[in-house]
Design a protein around this motif. Structure first.
Motif, PDB file in Angstrom:
ATOM      1  N   THR A 179       0.832  -1.194   0.000  1.00 27.81           N
ATOM      2  CA  THR A 179       0.000   0.000   0.000  1.00 27.81           C
ATOM      3  C   THR A 179       0.871   1.250   0.000  1.00 27.81           C
ATOM      4  O   THR A 179       2.081   1.189   0.239  1.00 27.81           O
ATOM      5  CB  THR A 179      -0.938   0.031   1.215  1.00 27.81           C
ATOM      6  OG1 THR A 179      -0.138  -0.009   2.416  1.00 27.81           O
ATOM      7  CG2 THR A 179      -1.885  -1.156   1.211  1.00 27.81           C
ATOM      8  N   HIS A 211       0.708   0.859  -9.009  1.00 28.01           N
ATOM      9  CA  HIS A 211      -0.100   0.211 -10.048  1.00 28.01           C
ATOM     10  C   HIS A 211      -0.824   1.220 -10.932  1.00 28.01           C
ATOM     11  O   HIS A 211      -0.903   1.043 -12.138  1.00 28.01           O
ATOM     12  CB  HIS A 211      -1.112  -0.738  -9.395  1.00 28.01           C
ATOM     13  CG  HIS A 211      -0.468  -1.794  -8.545  1.00 28.01           C
ATOM     14  ND1 HIS A 211      -1.150  -2.493  -7.569  1.00 28.01           N
ATOM     15  CD2 HIS A 211       0.810  -2.262  -8.514  1.00 28.01           C
ATOM     16  CE1 HIS A 211      -0.330  -3.345  -6.982  1.00 28.01           C
ATOM     17  NE2 HIS A 211       0.866  -3.223  -7.531  1.00 28.01           N
ATOM     18  N   GLY A 305       0.533  -5.321 -10.468  1.00 27.82           N
ATOM     19  CA  GLY A 305      -0.794  -4.989  -9.972  1.00 27.82           C
ATOM     20  C   GLY A 305      -1.811  -6.072 -10.292  1.00 27.82           C
ATOM     21  O   GLY A 305      -2.645  -6.430  -9.447  1.00 27.82           O
ATOM     22  N   ARG A 309      -3.622  -8.176  -7.268  1.00 28.34           N
ATOM     23  CA  ARG A 309      -5.079  -8.116  -7.106  1.00 28.34           C
ATOM     24  C   ARG A 309      -5.709  -9.506  -7.202  1.00 28.34           C
ATOM     25  O   ARG A 309      -6.674  -9.816  -6.489  1.00 28.34           O
ATOM     26  CB  ARG A 309      -5.681  -7.180  -8.153  1.00 28.34           C
ATOM     27  CG  ARG A 309      -5.396  -5.701  -7.892  1.00 28.34           C
ATOM     28  CD  ARG A 309      -6.193  -4.798  -8.814  1.00 28.34           C
ATOM     29  NE  ARG A 309      -5.824  -4.967 -10.213  1.00 28.34           N
ATOM     30  CZ  ARG A 309      -4.845  -4.301 -10.825  1.00 28.34           C
ATOM     31  NH1 ARG A 309      -4.109  -3.429 -10.139  1.00 28.34           N
ATOM     32  NH2 ARG A 309      -4.589  -4.483 -12.107  1.00 28.34           N
ATOM     33  N   HIS A 312      -5.030 -11.173  -3.908  1.00 26.36           N
ATOM     34  CA  HIS A 312      -5.855 -10.488  -2.911  1.00 26.36           C
ATOM     35  C   HIS A 312      -7.286 -11.008  -2.957  1.00 26.36           C
ATOM     36  O   HIS A 312      -7.905 -11.279  -1.915  1.00 26.36           O
ATOM     37  CB  HIS A 312      -5.818  -8.975  -3.177  1.00 26.36           C
ATOM     38  CG  HIS A 312      -6.741  -8.182  -2.311  1.00 26.36           C
ATOM     39  ND1 HIS A 312      -8.015  -7.827  -2.707  1.00 26.36           N
ATOM     40  CD2 HIS A 312      -6.598  -7.671  -1.060  1.00 26.36           C
ATOM     41  CE1 HIS A 312      -8.600  -7.133  -1.748  1.00 26.36           C
ATOM     42  NE2 HIS A 312      -7.762  -7.020  -0.738  1.00 26.36           N
ATOM     43  N   GLY A 313      -7.827 -11.169  -4.155  1.00 27.96           N
ATOM     44  CA  GLY A 313      -9.184 -11.680  -4.281  1.00 27.96           C
ATOM     45  C   GLY A 313      -9.337 -13.073  -3.699  1.00 27.96           C
ATOM     46  O   GLY A 313     -10.339 -13.381  -3.030  1.00 27.96           O
ATOM     47  N   PRO A 324      -6.403  -3.657   0.067  1.00 27.26           N
ATOM     48  CA  PRO A 324      -6.200  -3.805  -1.378  1.00 27.26           C
ATOM     49  C   PRO A 324      -4.812  -3.300  -1.773  1.00 27.26           C
ATOM     50  O   PRO A 324      -4.415  -2.203  -1.386  1.00 27.26           O
ATOM     51  CB  PRO A 324      -7.307  -2.925  -1.981  1.00 27.26           C
ATOM     52  CG  PRO A 324      -8.325  -2.788  -0.902  1.00 27.26           C
ATOM     53  CD  PRO A 324      -7.567  -2.809   0.382  1.00 27.26           C
ATOM     54  N   THR A 326      -1.906  -1.552  -3.833  1.00 27.48           N
ATOM     55  CA  THR A 326      -1.857  -0.439  -4.795  1.00 27.48           C
ATOM     56  C   THR A 326      -0.462  -0.193  -5.345  1.00 27.48           C
ATOM     57  O   THR A 326      -0.296   0.653  -6.234  1.00 27.48           O
ATOM     58  CB  THR A 326      -2.368   0.854  -4.151  1.00 27.48           C
ATOM     59  OG1 THR A 326      -1.613   1.128  -2.964  1.00 27.48           O
ATOM     60  CG2 THR A 326      -3.853   0.736  -3.789  1.00 27.48           C
ATOM     61  N   VAL A 331       0.848  -8.715  -0.687  1.00 33.23           N
ATOM     62  CA  VAL A 331      -0.412  -8.613   0.044  1.00 33.23           C
ATOM     63  C   VAL A 331      -0.133  -9.076   1.470  1.00 33.23           C
ATOM     64  O   VAL A 331       0.763  -9.885   1.720  1.00 33.23           O
ATOM     65  CB  VAL A 331      -1.530  -9.453  -0.604  1.00 33.23           C
ATOM     66  CG1 VAL A 331      -2.016  -8.800  -1.888  1.00 33.23           C
ATOM     67  CG2 VAL A 331      -1.082 -10.884  -0.867  1.00 33.23           C
TER      68      VAL A 331
END
Length: 430
Positions: A179, A211, A305, A309, A312-313, A324, A326, A331
């Motif tokens: 982040t 990202h 990125g 992501r 992360h999902g 989230p 960035t 993560v």
């Protein structure tokens, strides 16, 4: 406020390097392990960089300790394009940002304040330099910086306990949370640093891997407190040159910066002499940022990125809380919502969570306790940059793909991660 480090009583390998070597041994023995435990930008060096390395291969003499004039001028230009007017005399190059950070620990007086969690080498480096490191929890919205209110309390408590906090380390963007601290938060921390007479070390090695720069602004503390901020960076992450070991620092202008520079150069002269000649050739070219380098940075950031992501999902669907990502390729999930379910599997803290994922799910991660986090918390760092492929062709395909997560070799690994998380969290809230 938590004291994170004391002078070491025994020698050990840095945990991220140790887990990387352990995974390599177990894979060589035939085990299938998804390696998320090591923050390496697992991408090939681009052809222009390889050509510069070859061009510089004949540079086999010792160079200037701080770096050649050409290299330092290129780095000064790099910072100038990021709103930081820089004289080449403010720049020192070295074999990676890590030894430069260690040199700063040896030169700077007093103890160190760190965000909690943070990169696993900050606290041990402080200990090796005979300092105490005091950890301050990060805010809810981001990592890389301490919570401002907690920082004030930590400073007071450290001083009351005989500590002498003089330096605050920030990571912008952050490792391990992936982040970026918002500008308003950076300004608040800079105000505290000025009031408390702290020097800032801003580790910005992930700065070029935001990202989406249009939606995620990056404010360097050096823009707010130029006279109190040292910036550390390098090419290990942005251009995937970890094994080439190229790092730089930017010290403040003026007498304080000159004193710091002299101290770091003194340490460098006794420890590594100078950055290797071929790497100075590469670094001068890369920090000059010709169009092909700018294009490569953009392509790498887009890929990082996309995969961050995707992972992360998977983590959120498994029941974890997770900021989230960035920037960069990390993560940092928190499985506190799954504590009851995980306890039935013998997972009660970050160490047992790391062990279960490795031994039962075939996923290597770095437990939060290794990063100064609360050992009882169910948090870990996952580096998604190891998912791009095992060969140069696979990795280049990932860089070129509009949807890299859909590539068969990446989708297969993502499915293995999902299956491993299912094994960890089966029966929990989904």
């Amino acid at each position: 406020m938590t004291a994170l480090a004391a002078p070491p009583r025994r020698w050990r390998t840095s945990p991220n390097l140790a887990i990387n070597e352990m995974v390599a041994r177990r894979r060589a023995a035939g085990e299938q392990i998804v390696h998320l435990g090591f923050g390496e930008a697992r991408l090939p060096a681009s052809e222009p960089l390889l050509r510069r390395l070859v061009d510089g291969a004949g540079r086999n003499t010792y160079g200037p300790v701080a770096g050649t004039p050409e290299l330092r001028a290129a780095v000064a230009g790099y910072f100038g394009r990021r709103r930081l007017a820089t004289d080449p005399e403010q720049v020192v190059a070295g074999p990676g940002s890590k030894p430069l950070l260690m040199a700063l620990n040896l030169v700077l007086p007093g103890d160190v304040l760190l965000p909690r969690p943070c990169w696993n080498s900050y606290a041990p480096q402080a200990a090796l330099a005979g300092k105490r490191a005091f950890g301050v929890p990060i805010p809810a919205e981001c990592g890389g910086v301490p919570d401002p209110d907690g920082l004030r309390r930590a400073i007071q408590a450290a001083r009351a306990g005989g500590g002498d906090p003089r330096t605050l380390v920030l990571t912008v963007p952050d490792n391990p949370t992936g982040t970026v601290a918002p500008p308003a938060l950076i300004r608040r921390l800079c105000a505290i640093a000025e009031e408390e007479d702290l020097l800032l070390i801003s580790d910005e090695i992930y700065r070029d891997l935001v990202h989406d720069p249009h939606t995620t602004p990056v404010l360097s503390p050096a823009e707010v407190l130029p006279e109190r901020t040292v910036i550390a960076t390098g090419l290990s992450k942005s251009l995937a040159l970890g094994g080439w070991r190229i790092g730089v620092i930017r010290v403040p202008a003026g007498p304080r910066g000159e004193q710091l520079r002299d101290g770091v150069v003194s340490v460098a002269s006794e420890v590594w002499s100078s950055l290797a000649g071929p790497m100075q050739e590469v670094a001068a070219y890369a920090y000059g940022e010709p169009p092909e380098i700018r294009d490569r940075l953009h392509t790498c950031a887009r890929l990082h990125g996309a995969l961050a992501r995707a992972v992360h999902g998977l983590l959120v669907r498994a029941g974890a809380e997770c900021r989230p990502p960035t920037a960069g390729f990390y993560v940092y999930p928190d499985f506190a919502p799954m504590r009851a379910t995980l306890a039935r599997r013998g997972v009660t803290d970050s160490a047992s969570l790391q062990r279960f994922l490795l031994d039962e799910a075939g996923i290597a991660v770095l437990g939060g306790a290794q990063l100064g986090d609360d050992p009882a918390a169910l948090r870990f760092k996952a580096a998604t940059s190891t998912l791009y492929g095992e060969t140069r062709n696979e990795q280049e395909a990932a860089l070129a793909a509009a949807d890299p997560a859909a590539l068969p070799h990446i989708a297969t690994v993502l499915n293995r991660i999902e299956a491993g998380l299912d094994r960890l969290c089966a029966g929990g809230i989904r």
